[in-house]
Design an enzyme around this catalytic site. Structure first.
Site, short mmCIF file in Angstrom:
data_model
loop_
_atom_site.label_atom_id
_atom_site.label_comp_id
_atom_site.label_asym_id
_atom_site.label_seq_id
_atom_site.Cartn_x
_atom_site.Cartn_y
_atom_site.Cartn_z
CE LYS A 201 44.26 44.69 29.67
NZ LYS A 201 43.73 45.87 30.35
CD GLU A 207 55.36 38.37 39.17
OE1 GLU A 207 55.20 38.67 37.95
OE2 GLU A 207 55.47 39.21 40.06
N GLY A 258 42.58 44.62 34.29
CA GLY A 258 42.90 43.32 34.89
C GLY A 258 42.01 43.01 36.09
NE ARG A 259 42.32 48.43 39.46
CZ ARG A 259 43.25 48.92 38.64
NH1 ARG A 259 44.18 48.13 38.13
NH2 ARG A 259 43.27 50.21 38.35
CD GLU A 344 46.58 46.72 40.34
OE1 GLU A 344 45.74 46.24 39.55
OE2 GLU A 344 47.68 46.15 40.57
CG HIS A 375 37.47 33.26 67.93
ND1 HIS A 375 37.21 33.02 69.27
CD2 HIS A 375 36.29 33.10 67.29
CE1 HIS A 375 35.94 32.69 69.42
NE2 HIS A 375 35.36 32.73 68.23
CE LYS A 514 54.28 44.70 36.67
NZ LYS A 514 53.32 44.89 35.57
O1 F6P Z 1 50.46 44.02 39.16
C1 F6P Z 1 50.03 44.76 38.10
C2 F6P Z 1 49.16 44.02 37.14
O2 F6P Z 1 49.29 44.66 35.91
C3 F6P Z 1 47.70 43.96 37.55
O3 F6P Z 1 47.02 45.12 37.28
C4 F6P Z 1 47.25 42.80 36.75
O4 F6P Z 1 46.01 42.33 37.16
C5 F6P Z 1 48.38 41.84 36.98
O5 F6P Z 1 49.53 42.66 36.98
C6 F6P Z 1 48.52 40.71 36.00
O6 F6P Z 1 48.74 41.16 34.71
P1 F6P Z 1 48.55 40.21 33.46
O7 F6P Z 1 47.13 39.77 33.46
O8 F6P Z 1 48.88 41.04 32.27
O9 F6P Z 1 49.47 39.04 33.62
#
Ligand code: F6P
Length: 544
Positions: A201, A207, A258-259, A344, A375, A514
């Site tokens: 987003k 990452e 995002g979620r 979240e 199980h 972060k």
């Molecule tokens: O971990 C926090 C967060 O902002 C989530 O809410 C989001 O879905 C995720 O990181 C990934 O963010 P982005 O889509 O901006 O890479």
């Protein structure tokens, strides 16, 4: 002041407290069934694509009446309408919450059908069909690089809808910054047959950008030449994607959390797997649930009732977690998806005015496909000291027959499906019924013990029962029913968040880690421990 009514400041809250002391704490579901033969009918709720049996929960009609009073006093319906109308209910970020607009058809009053949504969707689905023409595109593998909301939705939906997927395309998901995530994926690929989707987003997530760089390095090192064809981005930050060298981008907007984003361009891997028509069916199913949430009467409004039940269990019974048990292997990632959606969203400790809350919010949500869980940890669900409400998801018809299976194998798989359903039903029955010590004593113990007398042994084989569960029944796991199921969870989380008076749409809790990571990154290289606590400094020294 944000003009909301917090649950603990309502009359209904006080009434619920009294009701809990008088009838709730010792409520026995078995006795409730004995008293009321119509209990299953009374607590069965039909929602689009999903039937829910709430009758094995610790509620009666009086509980439900008080809970509905609570929803009214807290203004849940007004807040819901404000969300659908596009009011900036995500107050800490000053944003609207309009994921429902992503699945609203033309002229829908709900979720304000927006022209830009159809524009991006149309372009994305047209692109999808060109890639799915694998003869022409040459693409065989698709790698989605994203994390959190830019990963979990597609990662959950793609296997769930495997029966509808393009047989010539394999989807892969890479999220972890740990190189051990991307390397086994890359090992299977050829640059000329691979499409990378960089899903973020913000297009700033450490990452994802790190994995995107790894993918680019691998692509070039493996003879890949046409970056424009083999890399696409799904993001609200088109400029950052362009700076990264990606020219094909599908956008979305800051009012998509995002979620809550699998309905947007973030759903590109889903659309690539199942095709344009099936992707639209997923959106339609979700929209049908939006309509239900917006218009069904409160006493038959499934997301509303589930959100109320969550508050009843969390704040009155004090249950700390909820286990999700999908009896469908395709839903294996549903618990992980729900962890982000619920924890979240509702893992918050202050109300909308920033006041610390005197009551608990999000439960821990966890689970595994049902028979596997049986199980492993179901032992604890049946005989542990904690009461953990369980949510069973049963699917009446399998989709094995939609693929090219036939003959004795198909017949065997259909028999296995009946075993699967029997297992799911038996577990909710066992949780509720339990087994008394007398019953256990009257049975012949499967293993004789020389040390223990019969009574002691029977105590070990006693089940307290009265352990609550909800069962969802889907006719078949299709794009439409899955869309409805996911939207059901979204609105249930909305409801409990509205009752708790929290902002379910921000996630400040991820920021501190972060920032500290950014501080530690250069220190790991230089060994600078100045100002660090002794534990972090000591661990850093070991890791260098
Ligand atoms: O971990 C926090 C967060 O902002 C989530 O809410 C989001 O879905 C995720 O990181 C990934 O963010 P982005 O889509 O901006 O890479």
């Amino acid at each position: 002041m944000s003009g909301f009514t917090r649950c603990d400041r309502t009359q209904a809250w006080g009434a619920l407290k009294g009701h809990f002391e008088a009838h709730g704490r010792d409520f026995d579901v078995r006795e409730a069934f004995a008293r009321d033969p119509g209990r299953f009918e009374a607590f069965g709720v039909e929602a689009p694509e999903v039937f829910a049996d709430l009758s094995k929960n610790r509620i009666d009609l009086a509980t439900q009446r008080f809970l509905l009073d609570l929803a009214r006093e807290c203004g849940v319906e007004a807040r819901r309408d404000a969300m659908f109308a596009g009011a900036p209910i995500n107050t800490t970020e000053g944003r609207a919450v309009l994921h429902a607009a992503l699945r609203a058809p033309h002229n829908s009053a709900l979720g304000r059908s927006l022209p830009e949504v159809e524009q991006v969707l149309g372009a994305m689905l047209a692109y999808v069909e060109t890639v799915r023409d694998t003869q022409a595109s040459g693409i065989r593998h698709i790698v989605n690089i994203g994390i959190g909301g830019s990963d979990l939705g597609p990662q959950m939906v793609v296997p769930a809808l495997d029966a509808f997927a393009h047989p010539g395309l394999t989807l892969h998901f890479v999220s972890n910054v740990d190189g051990h995530d991307i390397t086994p994926v890359l090992r299977k690929l050829k640059a000329s047959e691979t499409l990378f989707i960089i899903a973020s987003k913000t297009f700033t997530t450490q990452e994802t950008l790190a994995n995107a760089m790894a993918a680019k390095a691998w692509f070039v090192a493996n003879g890949g030449s046409d970056t424009a064809k083999h890399f696409v981005a799904t993001t609200t930050n088109v400029k950052a994607a362009a700076d990264f060298g990606i020219t094909t981008t599908f956008g979305f907007w800051d009012w998509v959390g995002g979620r809550y984003s699998l309905w947007s361009a973030i759903g590109l891997p889903i659309a690539l797997a199942i095709g344009a028509d099936n992707f639209r069916a997923l959106l339609d199913g979700a929209h049908a649930m939006d309509e239900h949430f917006a218009h069904a009467p409160a006493s038959k409004n499934l997301p509303l009732l589930l959100g109320l039940l969550d508050v009843w269990y969390r704040n009155f019974h004090g249950f700390t977690s909820r286990s999700v048990a999908p009896y469908h292997q395709g839903l294996k990632r549903l618990p992980a998806y729900l962890q982000q959606l619920e924890m979240e969203s509702n893992g918050k400790r202050v109300d909308l005015d920033g006041e610390p809350l005197p009551y608990a919010t999000s439960p821990v949500v966890w689970g595994e496909p049902g028979t596997n869980g049986q199980h492993a940890y179901f032992q604890m669900l049946h005989q542990g000291t904690d009461v953990i409400p369980v949510e069973f998801i049963l699917v009446k018809h399998p989709t094995h027959g939609l693929s090219d299976l036939h003959g004795p194998l198909l017949e065997q798989l259909e028999r296995q499906h009946i075993m699967l359903l029997a297992n799911g039903l038996a577990q909710s029955q066992a949780l509720m019924q339990g087994k008394s010590t007398e019953q256990a004593q009257s049975e012949k113990a499967p293993t004789a013990s020389k040390e223990l007398d019969a009574l002691t042994l029977a105590r070990h084989r006693t089940f307290p029962g009265n352990r609550p569960s909800t069962t969802f029944v889907l006719d078949q796991l299709t794009p439409r029913s899955l869309g409805a199921l996911i939207a059901l969870y979204e609105h249930r989380v909305f409801t409990s968040g509205a009752l708790w008076g929290i902002n379910s749409f921000d996630q400040w809790g991820v920021e501190l880690g972060k920032a500290l990571c950014n501080d530690l990154l250069p220190r790991l290289a230089t060994g600078d421990v100045v100002g660090l606590d002794a534990s972090t400094a000591g661990l850093m020294a070991r890791l260098r």
